[in-house]
Structures are given as C-alpha cells and as structure tokens.
Design a protein around this motif. Structure first.
Motif, PDB file in Angstrom:
ATOM      1  N   LYS A  50       0.812  -1.210   0.000  1.00 57.36           N
ATOM      2  CA  LYS A  50       0.000   0.000   0.000  1.00 57.36           C
ATOM      3  C   LYS A  50       0.850   1.268   0.000  1.00 57.36           C
ATOM      4  CE  LYS A  50      -4.360  -1.727   1.877  1.00 57.36           C
ATOM      5  NZ  LYS A  50      -5.448  -1.503   2.840  1.00 57.36           N
ATOM      6  N   LYS A  51       2.006   1.183  -0.633  1.00 58.24           N
ATOM      7  CA  LYS A  51       2.868   2.351  -0.780  1.00 58.24           C
ATOM      8  C   LYS A  51       2.507   3.151  -2.021  1.00 58.24           C
ATOM      9  CE  LYS A  51       5.508   1.634   2.839  1.00 58.24           C
ATOM     10  NZ  LYS A  51       5.525   2.578   3.980  1.00 58.24           N
ATOM     11  N   ASN A  52       1.980   2.462  -3.018  1.00 59.76           N
ATOM     12  CA  ASN A  52       1.541   3.107  -4.255  1.00 59.76           C
ATOM     13  C   ASN A  52       0.079   2.758  -4.482  1.00 59.76           C
ATOM     14  OD1 ASN A  52       4.148   4.234  -5.448  1.00 59.76           O
ATOM     15  ND2 ASN A  52       4.720   2.104  -5.092  1.00 59.76           N
ATOM     16  N   ILE A  53      -0.752   3.776  -4.619  1.00 61.26           N
ATOM     17  CA  ILE A  53      -2.186   3.571  -4.791  1.00 61.26           C
ATOM     18  C   ILE A  53      -2.607   4.206  -6.106  1.00 61.26           C
ATOM     19  CG2 ILE A  53      -4.465   3.912  -3.779  1.00 61.26           C
ATOM     20  CD1 ILE A  53      -3.193   4.161  -1.063  1.00 61.26           C
ATOM     21  N   TRP A  54      -3.328   3.427  -6.910  1.00 59.17           N
ATOM     22  CA  TRP A  54      -3.750   3.863  -8.239  1.00 59.17           C
ATOM     23  C   TRP A  54      -5.266   3.855  -8.350  1.00 59.17           C
ATOM     24  CZ3 TRP A  54      -0.400   0.332 -11.958  1.00 59.17           C
ATOM     25  CH2 TRP A  54       0.962   0.584 -11.737  1.00 59.17           C
TER      26      TRP A  54
END
Length: 304
Positions: free
Chosen positions: A180-184
């Motif tokens: 959940k470090k990069n959310i798109w």
C-alpha cells in the motif's frame, strides 16, 4: 493614573464571577446542543445565523445598545468559549484515539513536537466523524512514528467532511501494491498502435469512473487538495503473459497481459493521499471490480 491595591482587588473580584458565568454558560450549551441542533436545522437561514452568533458570543450587534455588554467583556467571553470548545474537542479526540490503540509494546517513542502540532491543528475539530479520523491519525502515529507527516496534517485540517467522503469514495475504487505504498485509481488500458493492430478499435479501453460515482470534477477536487495527481500516469509496457499483483480493498488481484506491450492508465495518489488513505477502511465496490474485469478484458485477464 495607577489604581490602588483596593481597586485592583475589587476589579479582580468583578472579573472572577464573569469567568465562572462563562464556564456555566458553556456547560449549559453542551447540555442543550443536541436538542438545539435538530430544531436549528429546520429553521430559516436568518434564525440559523442568529443561533450561531449567540452560540459563539457574537450576537451583541443584534441587541439594543443599552442591553449590550461592554466590548471588553464580550471579547473575553468569546475567547473563553473558544478555549473551552477547543479543550472539549481535543479531549474527545484523545478518548477516541485510545480506542484505536493496541496495548502492545512499541520500539519508538512518538515525537513530542509532532504531538504539539497535532493538538494545535485538531483542537478546532468538532464534527464527530472528523474527530474519529483525527483520532485514527494520532493512534497510527503513536503506533508507528512517521506514518503521518506535518504536511499531511495541515492538508487534512483544511479538508471538509464532504472532501473526506470524496477521498473515501476514491479509495473504494483504488488498487494498491501489496504494501500500500503506491495507490492507483485505474482509468483504462491500451496497446500502442502498430501495423497489425492499427485498425483494431478494441486496443484501447476506458473505465467509466463517473458511472462508479467519481466524476472528473471530483478528481480535480482531490487534486486541489493534493490527494491525487490530476494528470494520468501509465504503467510500463507489459510483455505477453507478464503478471502484476494488486490489493483491491483487501482482495488480491492479478493482472495478466494477454498481448505484448499492454499498458494500464491510472491516476496516482500523492504521498499525502496515500497516508490519508490508510485511515479509510476497506470498502470494495464490487460493481466497479466487475467493470474492471469486463472493460479491460481485451488486453488483460484479471483474477481475484
């Protein structure tokens, strides 16, 4: 002219009852707030304004001049009421935060400067829903120092309850990497034009975010709050059979490219948006997940 000691004592005695009356008045306001809230909501805008002015000790101008308290007294009363409300707000947030904290041992101690900034920013929050979110921020920072930056706190301070709900809606549609470090926020997929697919109208697909309850105006609003980048971003071109994994509100998804050079398009959450997204509980939109699987089926097989 310097006042005598007797005059000073007399003046302080006059002020002290005024302080007590302010506290009593505030306690009475707390007791009647719930019943007053429902009655105010059903009155005219003029009456609502008058009620708010009275609650915040700003109603003197509506009274005949002979009945107005001295300006200094009105200023003191408003300041004291504000301080009492702030104290009540921050204590409510502390009480909620304890409920989100575990009783386990943690290695790092919370930064006292961070906590001081937190109190200054959160003491003006009276909305119960927003208080719960601020409490989650505090509990998260205590459990893992560095989870929420001061920049994130300042951004959240300026967010309304409707903007917070908008963030929650975006989170319900978003996918994230396993940490959940990069959310798109997926917007579509395509395959770059080449000789063999140039006339294939299905090589590019778009997801209808508006149909899912998130309009482009909402995306711009999220971008204005520094939660989302307004410009679409693309993934790398995936080789045929290449697989990438995502987390969709607690569900594990895998995207497998059916063809060479398949690309996903998306709106990316900012660092601030990513931090605040951790406050939102998983609430998957199953209909949007179905749309992802159906609408991107030309280029991807989606399992999960």
């Amino acid at each position: 002219m310097v006042a005598s000691s007797d005059e000073s004592v007399s003046k302080s005695q006059d002020i002290e009852p005024e302080k007590n009356s302010v506290i009593i008045e505030h306690e009475q306001q707390i007791e009647t707030a719930k019943s007053a809230k429902s009655s105010i909501a059903n009155t005219s805008p003029q009456k609502q304004l008058l009620a708010l002015a009275k609650k915040y000790s700003l109603d003197a101008a509506f009274l005949p001049e002979p009945k107005q308290a001295p300006l200094e007294d009105r200023c003191f009363r408003r300041k004291k009421l504000t301080e009492l409300r702030q104290q009540q707000n921050i204590e409510a947030i502390m009480l909620k935060a304890v409920q989100y904290c575990s009783d386990g041992t943690i290695a790092d101690r919370a930064d006292q400067d961070w906590f001081s900034h937190f109190v200054s920013l959160a003491e003006g929050i009276s909305n119960k829903t927003m208080q719960s979110l601020w409490a989650k921020i505090l509990a998260g920072e205590i459990a893992q120092p560095g989870s929420f930056s001061l920049k994130t706190l300042k951004t959240f301070k300026n967010m309304s309850i409707n903007e917070a709900k908008l963030l929650a809606k975006a989170c319900s549609l978003a996918i994230a990497d396993t940490r959940k470090k990069n959310i798109w926020l997926l917007s579509g997929a395509y395959q770059p034009p080449k000789l063999f697919n140039f006339f294939n109208r299905q090589r590019q697909q778009r997801l209808d975010l508006n149909q899912a309850g998130l309009s482009y105006a909402d995306i711009l609003s999220l971008a204005d709050n520094h939660l989302l980048f307004a410009q679409e971003t693309e993934s790398h071109a995936l080789a045929k059979g290449e697989k990438i994994h995502f987390n969709y509100n607690g569900k594990q998804l895998s995207f497998v490219a059916k063809k060479a050079d398949c690309i996903l398009t998306f709106y990316k959450f900012t660092a601030i948006g990513t931090e605040l997204a951790h406050l939102v509980s998983d609430n998957a939109d199953d209909s949007f997940l179905t749309a992802i699987k159906n609408d991107l089926a030309e280029n991807f097989t989606i399992n999960g």
